[in-house]
Scaffold this motif. Structure first.
Motif, mmCIF file in Angstrom:
data_model
loop_
_atom_site.group_PDB
_atom_site.id
_atom_site.type_symbol
_atom_site.label_atom_id
_atom_site.label_comp_id
_atom_site.label_asym_id
_atom_site.label_seq_id
_atom_site.Cartn_x
_atom_site.Cartn_y
_atom_site.Cartn_z
ATOM 1 N N LYS A 1 -20.727 24.906 32.614
ATOM 2 C CA LYS A 1 -21.035 24.171 31.636
ATOM 3 C C LYS A 1 -21.791 25.142 30.333
ATOM 4 N N PHE A 2 -20.950 25.044 29.129
ATOM 5 C CA PHE A 2 -21.569 26.105 28.198
ATOM 6 C C PHE A 2 -22.615 25.167 27.464
ATOM 7 N N ARG A 3 -23.560 25.615 27.133
ATOM 8 C CA ARG A 3 -24.761 24.727 26.302
ATOM 9 C C ARG A 3 -24.407 24.868 24.893
ATOM 10 N N GLY A 4 -25.047 23.610 24.261
ATOM 11 C CA GLY A 4 -24.545 23.462 22.851
ATOM 12 C C GLY A 4 -25.484 24.251 21.947
ATOM 13 N N SER A 5 -26.619 24.832 22.229
ATOM 14 C CA SER A 5 -27.570 25.554 21.580
ATOM 15 C C SER A 5 -27.898 26.907 22.270
ATOM 16 N N GLY A 6 -28.209 27.765 21.651
ATOM 17 C CA GLY A 6 -28.943 29.111 22.223
ATOM 18 C C GLY A 6 -27.773 29.862 22.822
ATOM 19 N N ASP A 7 -27.891 30.631 23.900
ATOM 20 C CA ASP A 7 -26.861 31.220 24.705
ATOM 21 C C ASP A 7 -25.949 30.208 25.508
ATOM 22 N N TYR B 1 -10.408 23.901 10.963
ATOM 23 C CA TYR B 1 -11.432 23.244 12.053
ATOM 24 C C TYR B 1 -12.314 22.497 11.038
ATOM 25 N N GLY B 2 -12.802 22.744 10.018
ATOM 26 C CA GLY B 2 -13.671 21.965 9.316
ATOM 27 C C GLY B 2 -15.087 22.590 9.354
ATOM 28 N N PRO B 3 -15.840 21.965 8.295
ATOM 29 C CA PRO B 3 -17.207 22.727 8.035
ATOM 30 C C PRO B 3 -18.083 22.765 9.231
ATOM 31 N N ASP B 4 -17.980 21.597 10.172
ATOM 32 C CA ASP B 4 -18.723 21.635 11.444
ATOM 33 C C ASP B 4 -18.676 22.828 12.506
ATOM 34 N N VAL B 5 -17.283 23.613 11.902
ATOM 35 C CA VAL B 5 -17.029 24.718 13.079
ATOM 36 C C VAL B 5 -18.244 25.596 13.341
ATOM 37 N N HIS B 6 -19.032 25.892 12.103
ATOM 38 C CA HIS B 6 -20.140 26.721 12.363
ATOM 39 C C HIS B 6 -21.276 26.207 12.982
ATOM 40 N N ARG B 7 -21.240 25.053 13.303
ATOM 41 C CA ARG B 7 -22.356 24.441 14.094
ATOM 42 C C ARG B 7 -22.294 24.481 15.434
ATOM 43 N N LYS B 8 -23.188 25.174 16.112
ATOM 44 C CA LYS B 8 -22.978 25.378 17.592
ATOM 45 C C LYS B 8 -22.976 24.062 18.332
ATOM 46 N N GLY B 9 -22.409 23.757 19.231
ATOM 47 C CA GLY B 9 -22.196 22.485 20.071
ATOM 48 C C GLY B 9 -21.541 21.190 19.373
ATOM 49 N N SER B 10 -21.089 21.561 18.099
ATOM 50 C CA SER B 10 -20.245 20.368 17.608
ATOM 51 C C SER B 10 -18.931 20.355 17.965
ATOM 52 N N PHE B 11 -18.329 19.330 17.866
ATOM 53 C CA PHE B 11 -16.954 19.054 18.526
ATOM 54 C C PHE B 11 -15.849 20.079 17.865
#
Length: 484
Positions: free
Chosen positions: A226-232, A305-315
């Protein structure tokens, strides 16, 4: 006093376990060798007799929409619901169907018209909601299955059924089966990766249980990472201060030698898992930072992919990472996005969920295609069941509408990897309540995925507690009409 050597302390179970995994596997390899297709020389691990026949797909990206998207609002246009909006859905349609406790005792079940607008798209004329404009643009690349149905009416059992073939936790997940049977094309990244996301504005998100990507009774080396949505994405990617890479390498070599000695004595496959996982963790210290460095992506790709692509953990971010994992050899990539469980807020939350998932899903298909990866990458989009064609509650009682869980018919789509594009398979009845033709069960769906990967689902088994288990249990038929 004379020391007793560790190898003398074997139990009867350990003795038979060692001989079974030695001579037994060699015999099986010889037995099935004449029937198998030659392995890809770039493949790492997997069973020697697999694939059973030439595969059309090498990898899978599963975009699981946790909470169950409403099929009658997104893909399955039913004019009858508009004509009968507010009127009781006929008892002859509902019959003795079982629902969740939220509507199980509801005596009135008023038809609820779609809250979106439908139009036909592409040469295939597929009907897609106005809430999914980017998906509509790629309709000719997709195969819509509008006759999916399941036996489960609650979220966790339904997702578990889709992912493991049984509604009860404890069985290996689909990705674990593929890791076990087919191995990997990469020695630097996991065979099976899971990522989760949820809408920032979601008022109801389902829980992500680890067993959705678990290995069950298979060796734990096959469970999803499982890859985490924040940090490493993975913990402990960096070495502690003062520990050089050379020193880390030496420590792992010594540790591997100790583990190997123990493995030689007791034959426990979990020791082999430990050795392999330590090595994978070491290599991931270099491969994962490169994987998640998006500076090499073009502006055009990121915008797609849209603007949310820069937010780690977003779809959106997870979809782009899925493409990067696919091109680096990961076998199974499982994305789970929560927030579709719209019991009371359909007319506000559905649009938000579509906004967050529509562009990234379509971008993934286009991105894979332009890189020559779509033809051997199977992409799946869908939930664990659908939503009821009738309202949860009463029309006159509320201005906010919602739909309950609905296992009796719903829609998913598939693309790439040997799937026939621009097609629609199966049909629901006039109310979108039940299957009208060409029903597809969960086990049929699983059998078809495995077939596309070159696996006969009846032959990939694992012996556990005295019997042979398989993903599809004793069921499942390949859905041949959707194959290219």
């Amino acid at each position: 006093m004379k020391m007793i050597q560790p190898h003398v302390l074997q139990t009867r179970r350990q003795l038979f376990g060692r001989t079974g995994t030695g001579v037994g596997l060699a015999a099986l390899s010889t037995l099935f060798g004449g029937e198998s297709v030659a392995q890809d020389r770039t493949r790492l691990g997997g069973l020697p007799e697999l694939p059973h026949f030439a595969p059309k797909a090498k990898r899978v990206i599963y975009l699981l929409q946790n909470g169950a998207p409403s099929h009658v609002d997104l893909f399955d246009h039913k004019p009858m619901l508009g004509k009968m909006h507010g009127q009781q859905i006929p008892d002859s349609v509902v019959g003795g169907a079982r629902f969740s406790t939220m509507t199980g005792g509801q005596t009135k079940r008023p038809c609820l018209k779609e809250i979106t607008q439908f139009a036909q798209h592409g040469e295939s004329g597929a009907t897609v909601s106005s809430f999914l404009p980017e998906t509509a643009k790629i309709a000719d690349k997709l195969c819509f299955i509008k006759s999916m149905h399941t036996t489960q009416v609650n979220h966790a059992p339904a997702i578990t059924y889709f992912m493991t073939g049984d509604e009860r936790p404890g069985r290996p997940s689909l990705g674990a089966w593929l890791s076990y049977g087919l191995g990997s094309e990469s020695e630097d990244l996991p065979r099976f990766v899971a990522m989760t996301s949820r809408d920032k504005e979601a008022s109801c998100g389902q829980i992500f249980y680890d067993y959705y990507w678990g290995s069950g009774f298979l060796p734990t080396v096959h469970q999803g990472v499982k890859f985490r949505g924040s940090g490493d994405p993975v913990l402990y990617l960096s070495d502690p201060p003062g520990l050089s890479r050379d020193l880390r390498r030496g420590m792992l070599d010594d540790l591997a030698e100790l583990n190997q000695r123990q493995l030689d004595v007791v034959g426990d496959p979990e020791i082999q898992t430990r050795i392999q996982q330590y090595e994978m963790a070491y290599r991931m210290q270099s491969s994962v930072p490169e994987l998640t460095d998006l500076s090499t992506e073009t502006e055009a790709t990121l915008n797609m992919y849209g603007p949310d692509v820069h937010r780690k953990g977003s779809f959106a971010y997870n979809c782009l990472i899925a493409r990067r994992l696919a091109e680096r050899g990961t076998r199974f990539i499982q994305l789970m996005h929560a927030g579709w469980d719209q019991h009371r807020n359909l007319n506000s939350q559905l649009k938000i969920q579509c906004r967050d998932t529509d562009a990234p899903s379509a971008a993934l298909i286009k991105d894979l295609e332009q890189r020559g990866l779509l033809e051997d990458t199977l992409v799946i989009w869908g939930g664990e069941f659908g939503r009821t064609p009738f309202l949860q509650g009463a029309i006159e009682a509320t201005k906010t509408w919602g739909r309950d869980h609905h296992p009796y018919v719903f829609t998913i789509w598939m693309a790439g990897g040997g799937i026939k594009p621009g097609t629609t398979y199966g049909q629901s009845d006039a109310f979108g309540f039940g299957v009208a033709e060409n029903g597809v069960t969960v086990h049929d769906f699983q059998a078809t995925i495995m077939h596309l990967l070159g696996i006969d689902h009846e032959r990939l088994t694992y012996r556990y507690q005295g019997r042979h288990f398989r993903l599809t249990d004793v069921h499942g038929e390949v859905v041949d009409p959707i194959l290219a």
